[in-house]
Write an enzyme that holds these catalytic residues in place. Structure first.
Site, short mmCIF file in Angstrom:
data_model
loop_
_atom_site.label_atom_id
_atom_site.label_comp_id
_atom_site.label_asym_id
_atom_site.label_seq_id
_atom_site.Cartn_x
_atom_site.Cartn_y
_atom_site.Cartn_z
N TYR A 159 14.43 30.20 7.30
CA TYR A 159 13.92 31.17 7.40
C TYR A 159 13.82 30.89 8.90
O TYR A 159 13.94 30.05 9.85
CB TYR A 159 12.12 30.53 7.13
CG TYR A 159 12.15 30.77 5.66
CD1 TYR A 159 12.24 31.74 5.11
CD2 TYR A 159 11.98 29.48 5.08
CE1 TYR A 159 12.03 32.09 3.80
CE2 TYR A 159 11.84 29.33 3.43
CZ TYR A 159 11.34 29.84 2.56
OH TYR A 159 11.40 30.86 1.68
N LYS A 216 0.54 -1.37 0.32
CA LYS A 216 0.07 0.32 -0.14
C LYS A 216 0.84 1.34 -0.21
O LYS A 216 1.99 0.99 0.37
CB LYS A 216 -0.70 -0.11 0.90
CG LYS A 216 -0.40 -0.34 2.42
CD LYS A 216 -1.34 -0.15 3.30
CE LYS A 216 -0.07 0.18 4.88
NZ LYS A 216 -1.42 0.50 6.30
#
Length: 387
Positions: free
Chosen positions: A279, A44
């Site tokens: 940042y 999956k």
């Protein structure tokens, strides 16, 4: 597969190498842990980020006779890939109005946890003119998907048998899922095992004749032989990641991590002390140093939570993410190192060449290694080695 640094730098900005020989060896090691049971390789979420089709083929070649997915779309894609006809493919996460008819026509094993799903798959089978393969899922204590014990389970079993008599379906499996199998000794494990035995026994007393009964996931396959029954479902362990880091490393379980994530340094530059990085300037250089720019960011699946903590191997030395992880890039402080632009930065791999592992990143980000490998995005090409 060997490459020079120059050859590697010319390939792409970043890549995830997927070692299919390691994956095959992991499947064989897991089969040895559960010799009396068939093995389902769970592929999956694009094989936990490793690439569903190549990994499915490698797992089948190594002896997996079942493949598991969450969504029917994932399972249908596997069937369309031309895998051997005798490989059983199961999917378990359905919502109303799902592609039941397509699943029946593709000979998928579909999971049913409630009456609405049983009705929809029965109607689809009637329209299709062939019986559906249905596995009834019991909620033995996880509290997620699955049918509750008691009257709900009795009704689901009764109506499934009625549909079976009408030729609309065949009940091919009875199954459940553990909540705490990654914590050996947790009291819920014995409770769930007892409840699973009770619920499967009831279904069989009523006339269900399943091909397989299964509850064991990766940690249960490795540590709970009493939970193996007829089939074990192995997900993260197939990819060489320990499902229970507190209990053992991949090597302790005979496994080897399959994915190695790396990138080429996009820039190397000297900066003075006191220089803010990324940042918010959450990192400031303590002195004159060299910064390296790694062209991977949270859009590629690098967890922002690993800002200032994520480990990277550059030029043979462990470095740490300096400041914030941005959308497309992050910075490492290289100290006195002076690698060339294009030098390889290894975020994680098996760990036996000095590089960090996915578990190291999980610790840095406060999460689990499952998330680290699964979240690596589609901008990062998968390169299959040792096919």
């Amino acid at each position: 597969m060997s490459e020079t640094a120059a050859q590697w730098a010319a390939t792409r900005r970043a890549r995830a190498e997927i070692d299919l020989v390691a994956l095959g060896a992991n499947v064989r090691a897991l089969r040895e842990r559960a010799p009396g049971a068939a093995l389902m390789a769970v592929v999956k979420s694009d094989a936990y980020g490793h690439g569903a089709i190549p990994c499915a083929r490698a797992a089948v070649a190594a002896g997996a006779t079942w493949l598991g997915t969450a969504t029917p779309q994932e399972a249908l894609a596997l069937r369309a890939a031309g895998l051997p006809d005798d490989v059983r493919i199961m999917c378990w996460l359905w919502t109303p109005g799902g592609p039941w008819r397509e699943a029946i026509e593709a000979d998928l094993d579909v999971s049913v946890s409630a009456m609405w799903a049983l009705k929809e798959v029965g109607e689809a089978a009637r329209r299709t003119g062939r019986p559906a393969r249905v596995q009834l899922k019991a909620d033995t204590g996880l509290g997620r998907n699955g049918c509750q014990p008691g009257e709900d389970w009795a009704e689901l079993v009764r109506e499934a048998l009625r549909a079976e008599r009408e030729g609309l379906l065949r009940v091919t499996g009875l199954w459940s899922h553990f909540a705490c199998a990654d914590e050996p000794g947790h009291p819920s494990i014995a409770v769930q095992l007892a409840r699973f035995r009770e619920m499967t026994a009831y279904a069989e007393q009523q006339g269900v004749r399943p091909d397989v009964r299964h509850i064991a996931n990766s940690p249960a396959t490795l540590t709970l032989p009493e939970a193996h029954f007829d089939l074990v479902r192995c997900g993260i362990a197939v990819y060489g990641v320990s499902p229970s880091p507190e209990v053992g490393t991949p090597a302790d379980f005979g496994l080897r991590p399959v994915m190695t994530l790396s990138a080429s340094l996009a820039l190397v530059k000297q900066v003075p002390g006191g220089h803010g990085v990324s940042y918010g300037h959450h990192y400031t250089t303590p002195g004159a140093t060299t910064l390296g720019l790694v062209p991977l960011g949270y859009a590629d699946g690098i967890p922002r939570h690993a800002s200032s903590t994520g480990p990277v191997l550059v030029d043979g030395k462990w470095r740490t993410v300096a400041g914030r992880v941005a959308m497309d890039q992050f910075v490492v402080d290289l100290g006195g190192g002076r690698p060339e632009p294009g030098a390889r930065a290894v975020l994680f791999g098996p760990g036996d060449r000095g590089e960090p592992t996915a578990e190291d990143w999980a610790q840095a980000a406060g999460t689990i290694a499952y998330e680290i490998v699964t979240r690596i995005g589609t901008r990062v090409p998968r390169v299959y080695v040792n096919e």
